[in-house]
Design a protein around this motif. Structure first.
Motif, PDB file in Angstrom:
ATOM      1  N   LEU A 272      70.479  54.290  59.366  1.00 53.33           N
ATOM      2  CA  LEU A 272      70.704  53.911  57.976  1.00 53.33           C
ATOM      3  C   LEU A 272      71.189  55.131  57.185  1.00 53.33           C
ATOM      4  O   LEU A 272      72.185  55.087  56.452  1.00 53.33           O
ATOM      5  CB  LEU A 272      69.379  53.407  57.410  1.00 53.33           C
ATOM      6  N   ARG A 273      70.486  56.208  57.358  1.00 57.49           N
ATOM      7  CA  ARG A 273      70.871  57.424  56.652  1.00 57.49           C
ATOM      8  C   ARG A 273      72.234  57.921  57.145  1.00 57.49           C
ATOM      9  O   ARG A 273      73.080  58.336  56.361  1.00 57.49           O
ATOM     10  CB  ARG A 273      69.790  58.499  56.866  1.00 57.49           C
ATOM     11  N   ALA A 274      72.441  57.839  58.457  1.00 55.57           N
ATOM     12  CA  ALA A 274      73.703  58.334  59.030  1.00 55.57           C
ATOM     13  C   ALA A 274      74.906  57.564  58.482  1.00 55.57           C
ATOM     14  O   ALA A 274      75.908  58.166  58.096  1.00 55.57           O
ATOM     15  CB  ALA A 274      73.654  58.233  60.546  1.00 55.57           C
ATOM     16  N   ILE A 275      74.782  56.236  58.412  1.00 54.92           N
ATOM     17  CA  ILE A 275      75.954  55.477  57.935  1.00 54.92           C
ATOM     18  C   ILE A 275      76.217  55.748  56.448  1.00 54.92           C
ATOM     19  O   ILE A 275      77.356  55.818  56.016  1.00 54.92           O
ATOM     20  CB  ILE A 275      75.850  53.950  58.216  1.00 54.92           C
ATOM     21  N   ASN A 316      70.804  44.920  51.981  1.00 51.11           N
ATOM     22  CA  ASN A 316      71.408  45.593  50.832  1.00 51.11           C
ATOM     23  C   ASN A 316      70.403  46.463  50.078  1.00 51.11           C
ATOM     24  O   ASN A 316      70.738  47.537  49.583  1.00 51.11           O
ATOM     25  CB  ASN A 316      72.028  44.574  49.871  1.00 51.11           C
ATOM     26  N   ILE A 317      69.172  45.979  50.038  1.00 52.10           N
ATOM     27  CA  ILE A 317      68.127  46.765  49.356  1.00 52.10           C
ATOM     28  C   ILE A 317      67.933  48.092  50.090  1.00 52.10           C
ATOM     29  O   ILE A 317      67.859  49.162  49.485  1.00 52.10           O
ATOM     30  CB  ILE A 317      66.783  45.995  49.314  1.00 52.10           C
ATOM     31  N   LEU A 318      67.881  48.004  51.422  1.00 49.42           N
ATOM     32  CA  LEU A 318      67.671  49.228  52.210  1.00 49.42           C
ATOM     33  C   LEU A 318      68.803  50.228  51.976  1.00 49.42           C
ATOM     34  O   LEU A 318      68.562  51.424  51.797  1.00 49.42           O
ATOM     35  CB  LEU A 318      67.582  48.880  53.700  1.00 49.42           C
ATOM     36  N   ILE A 319      70.023  49.726  51.968  1.00 46.43           N
ATOM     37  CA  ILE A 319      71.161  50.635  51.752  1.00 46.43           C
ATOM     38  C   ILE A 319      71.114  51.229  50.351  1.00 46.43           C
ATOM     39  O   ILE A 319      71.259  52.439  50.154  1.00 46.43           O
ATOM     40  CB  ILE A 319      72.499  49.892  51.987  1.00 46.43           C
ATOM     41  N   GLN A 320      70.857  50.367  49.386  1.00 41.78           N
ATOM     42  CA  GLN A 320      70.836  50.854  48.001  1.00 41.78           C
ATOM     43  C   GLN A 320      69.751  51.922  47.797  1.00 41.78           C
ATOM     44  O   GLN A 320      69.988  52.973  47.214  1.00 41.78           O
ATOM     45  CB  GLN A 320      70.606  49.678  47.045  1.00 41.78           C
ATOM     46  N   LYS A 321      68.562  51.654  48.339  1.00 45.96           N
ATOM     47  CA  LYS A 321      67.456  52.609  48.140  1.00 45.96           C
ATOM     48  C   LYS A 321      67.719  53.917  48.889  1.00 45.96           C
ATOM     49  O   LYS A 321      67.337  54.996  48.435  1.00 45.96           O
ATOM     50  CB  LYS A 321      66.130  52.001  48.626  1.00 45.96           C
ATOM     51  N   THR A 322      68.339  53.797  50.055  1.00 43.53           N
ATOM     52  CA  THR A 322      68.663  55.011  50.818  1.00 43.53           C
ATOM     53  C   THR A 322      69.643  55.855  50.010  1.00 43.53           C
ATOM     54  O   THR A 322      69.463  57.077  49.861  1.00 43.53           O
ATOM     55  CB  THR A 322      69.269  54.635  52.201  1.00 43.53           C
ATOM     56  N   CYS A 323      70.672  55.214  49.468  1.00 48.06           N
ATOM     57  CA  CYS A 323      71.644  55.952  48.648  1.00 48.06           C
ATOM     58  C   CYS A 323      70.954  56.572  47.431  1.00 48.06           C
ATOM     59  O   CYS A 323      71.192  57.741  47.103  1.00 48.06           O
ATOM     60  CB  CYS A 323      72.768  55.028  48.190  1.00 48.06           C
ATOM     61  N   GLU A 324      70.111  55.804  46.795  1.00 49.35           N
ATOM     62  CA  GLU A 324      69.454  56.305  45.567  1.00 49.35           C
ATOM     63  C   GLU A 324      68.601  57.537  45.864  1.00 49.35           C
ATOM     64  O   GLU A 324      68.637  58.526  45.150  1.00 49.35           O
ATOM     65  CB  GLU A 324      68.575  55.209  44.965  1.00 49.35           C
TER      66      GLU A 324
END
Ligand code: GLY
Length: 431
Positions: A272-275, A316-324
């Motif tokens: 998740l972090r890598a992408i 989408n939540i996981l991606i958004q929170k990772t970005c945040e």
């Protein structure tokens, strides 16, 4: 101190000692076409070590320090254990020759070498981070390169247990097929190699030959997540402050029956972090080069999310929170919408392949347990249904079936035959 503060502390430690803080370069190397992705902090500085670029002109000093975004494809298979990651951050301090002073109490801006590097690493770890070093290692020499006695003598002054090793463990570089490289001194804490000090004394050519560099330089690399692991006394990198926020967001989405599937959860966190970082630096999925690295990571992430039955609504939540979370340290990953867009597009494409592949795998599980048939079955999944081998390997692992060297050899043999017949490239096939 946490994820956000410790790196600041490191950079300021070296800033006080005459170093200029240089921002990380992109994961896409700008001046090193021989490597797909940035794998080390020194990469953006390669030309400074050779004085093709002049550090005094560009930085006003021969000393720089950075926290570099890195990605190592060699570690993909290891991800899921306690300490391996694909994307990681690396702290480093660098000195570009010529050496002006190697005195650790000299805080000016001239080039330094082994003594200053070793003393500062020791001081930072033991005094600033309050860590206890288990032992240090240095290069013991081989038929081509002499033992690094200079480092050995400096290390003796520090009263630490000292071990020596050869080219395999105590010689680093170059990145890509040529460049600066040299013997290393490595600091171990809680059994982990935490900091690698490289003394760039040589230049390696593509044919493997070595030349002594006119001006020796220093290139150090400390995996940030590993440093956090020892500082925060965690058993694995995923429990450190670099990951725990995202871990806490992921956990409620993991169904109870998969709560102990730690390896799979760690792969999700890492990928998740890598992408997020790859896409934010402009990598897009494709069948070649770094685009294919991203595609592999995305596909493995999809597989793990599916295997653990993580609900689609959480993606989408996981991606958004990772970005945040990471954007507080790395503003470039703020644009979560872009990441989601790439993720969804690739997921749609892959869903068909994935679902069919998993169904066929489960249907033929007895054949996969059978040593005689395993490689052929894996190859059929790949060649007829486009299901990549690495995902078959994942399914085998999850079912406690070993993929042995003979299987790999057999698979490659079938692949070569297939290539000859179809005259198609591997990368086209994966599509
Ligand atoms: N350049 C030193 C390291 O990556 O360990």
């Amino acid at each position: 101190m946490n994820y956000f503060e410790i790196k600041k502390n490191f950079l300021e430690f070296f800033e006080k000692r005459g170093h200029k803080i240089i921002p990380s370069s992109s994961l896409i190397p700008q001046n090193d076409p021989s490597v797909l992705l940035t794998t080390a902090g020194m990469q953006q500085f390669k030309e400074y070590f050779l004085r093709k670029k002049i550090p005094e002109q560009d930085f006003g000093t021969q000393r720089v320090t950075s926290c570099q975004k890195c990605f190592r494809t060699t570690d993909i298979e290891e991800v899921g254990d306690e300490r391996h990651l694909t994307f990681f951050e690396m702290l480093g301090n660098f000195s570009f020759g010529p050496v002006k002073s190697d005195d650790p109490s000299d805080f000016s801006t001239g080039g330094y070498f082994k003594r200053a590097s070793i003393y500062w690493a020791f001081e930072f770890l033991t005094q600033h981070m309050d860590l206890k070093i288990d032992y240090v290692t240095y290069f013991g020499g081989d038929s081509e390169i002499p033992e690094d006695l200079e480092s050995f003598n400096i290390l003796k002054e520090l009263n630490l247990p000292i071990k020596s090793s050869g080219r395999e463990d105590n010689f680093w570089g170059p990145t890509g097929n040529e460049g600066p490289c040299g013997p290393t001194v490595e600091f171990y804490i809680n059994g982990l190699e935490v900091w690698n000090l490289v003394f760039n004394e040589y230049y390696k050519y593509p044919d493997g030959s070595l030349k002594k560099l006119e001006f020796p330089g220093v290139d150090t690399g400390m995996g940030y997540e590993r440093l956090l692991m020892v500082l925060e006394k965690k058993e694995n990198v995923f429990e450190t402050s670099a990951f725990d926020t995202i871990y806490k967001i992921l956990k409620p989405f993991i169904p109870q029956e998969y709560i102990n599937f730690k390896r799979d959860q760690r792969i999700i966190l890492d990928h998740l972090r890598a992408i997020v970082f790859l896409i934010s630096d402009g990598v897009l999925p494709s069948n070649i080069l770094r685009g294919y690295v991203l595609r592999r990571i995305l596909r493995r992430l999809f597989l793990k999310l599916k295997q653990l039955n993580v609900p689609k609504k959480s993606y989408n939540i996981l991606i958004q929170k990772t970005c945040e979370f990471y954007s507080k340290s790395w503003p470039e990953v703020e644009n979560y919408k872009k990441v989601i867009e790439v993720f969804e597009e690739e997921l749609d494409k892959f869903n068909l392949i994935l679902e069919r592949g998993i169904r066929l795998f489960n249907k033929n599980i007895d054949d996969f347990k059978n040593k005689e048939k395993r490689a052929r079955k894996a190859f059929d999944l790949f060649s007829t249904y486009g299901f990549p081998l690495e995902l078959t390997k994942e399914l085998l692992k999850s079912n406690d079936i070993l993929w042995e060297k003979e299987d790999e050899d057999e698979f490659l043999k079938l692949f070569e035959e297939h290539k000859k017949i179809s005259k198609k490239l591997f990368d086209d096939e994966v599509e």
